[in-house]
Design an enzyme around this catalytic site. Structure first.
Site, short mmCIF file in Angstrom:
data_model
loop_
_atom_site.label_atom_id
_atom_site.label_comp_id
_atom_site.label_asym_id
_atom_site.label_seq_id
_atom_site.Cartn_x
_atom_site.Cartn_y
_atom_site.Cartn_z
N CYS A 149 43.59 39.26 34.52
CA CYS A 149 43.02 38.23 35.45
C CYS A 149 43.83 38.39 36.84
O CYS A 149 43.15 38.48 37.93
CB CYS A 149 43.32 36.83 35.13
N TYR A 150 45.22 38.16 36.84
CA TYR A 150 45.81 38.61 38.24
C TYR A 150 45.53 39.85 38.82
O TYR A 150 45.20 39.82 39.99
CB TYR A 150 47.38 38.19 37.76
#
Length: 286
Positions: A149-150
């Site tokens: 995600c990041y």
């Protein structure tokens, strides 16, 4: 129709995957596995899928996943590296939504994830699944390592700047925020409502395990190693990622950087103009 199997269909990643695939006109979901909920009707756990799915969770030990064209692993880190190789050897394509095949340096992966890799021979064969970077390779890949995600947010933000050589590479900064669902569907004190609601905090400041993945991707874009400071934060919301990125503009590139920014992205590389990477001022931003 593409026959799809899903290993680990009860977590937040699994149910989001189910929602997307259940609406796909060319996909037939053939199997969804869960050790703890085998035999349970999928719509009993996820009522929002009523009318779209008529399946029960299966035990992964007995599910016929080798009959699928593609199998997704929506499982904790460390599961796909054990269970994916037999499927790959049988000709099934695999998409791992966890981190087992994202980092090309196996020793580095082991240091960050605290376990020995069970199938290192497949790491070099995996295609990193960021379409803006590897769209053509993903199309024909046997094994896709879905980005974290990041890493997705940070890499897409920096990509046009690095591809055009507009910024210095030694002092990149990513200040990122995530909702609590990013921690997964499990009970932990830090993500309890009373702990996370009306609160805001940085975590894993000395080193988050997404750091080597982000650094690997940015270095590939730049064509050389980058210096990156990455600090993640937990915010009092359910889902979502926001990354504020900082970089020093190269003085010789200032005029080009100003032109690119003033054109609201129309002068940036094609990677930055993909449907998932809209620029400020575009219709998707109102």
């Amino acid at each position: 129709m593409i026959r799809v199997g899903i290993v680990g269909g009860t977590g937040y990643t699994g149910v989001e995957l189910l929602r997307l695939l259940a609406r796909h006109p060319e996909v037939q979901i053939a199997s969804i596995t869960s050790r703890g909920d085998a035999g349970t009707d999928v719509t009993q756990m996820f009522p929002n899928l009523r009318g779209r799915l008529r399946l029960r969770f299966e035990d992964p030990a007995t599910a016929n996943l080798k009959s699928c064209d593609v199998v997704f692993f929506a499982t904790p880190n460390g599961v796909a590296m054990e269970q994916a190789p037999p499927l790959l050897d049988a000709g099934v394509r695999v998409i791992d939504l966890a981190a087992d095949y994202r980092i090309s340096d196996v020793a580095d992966w082991s240091r960050w994830y605290g376990m020995q890799h069970a199938s290192p021979e497949w790491v070099g064969k995996a295609v990193y699944g960021l379409p803006e970077m590897n769209r053509a390779a993903i199309r024909n890949a046997r094994l896709v390592a879905n980005p974290g995600c990041y890493p997705t947010a940070v890499q897409l933000g920096f990509m046009p700047l690095l591809e055009q050589g507009l910024v210095e590479l030694d002092h990149l900064v990513a200040d990122a925020k995530s909702g609590v669902s990013g921690a997964g569907r499990k009970a932990e004190v830090a993500t309890l409502f009373a702990e996370a609601s009306d609160n805001f905090k940085a975590y894993a400041v000395p080193g988050h395990r997404h750091l080597p993945e982000i650094r690997q991707g940015l270095s590939a874009m730049a064509g050389e190693p980058v210096g990156l400071t990455f600090v993640p934060h937990l915010t009092p919301m359910i889902r979502g990622i926001h990354a504020t990125l900082y970089a020093r503009i190269r003085m010789l590139s200032f005029s080009r950087a100003y032109t690119a920014c003033s054109m609201n992205g129309s002068g940036l590389p094609q990677s930055a103009r993909s449907p998932a990477a809209a620029s400020p001022g575009s219709p998707s931003h109102g």
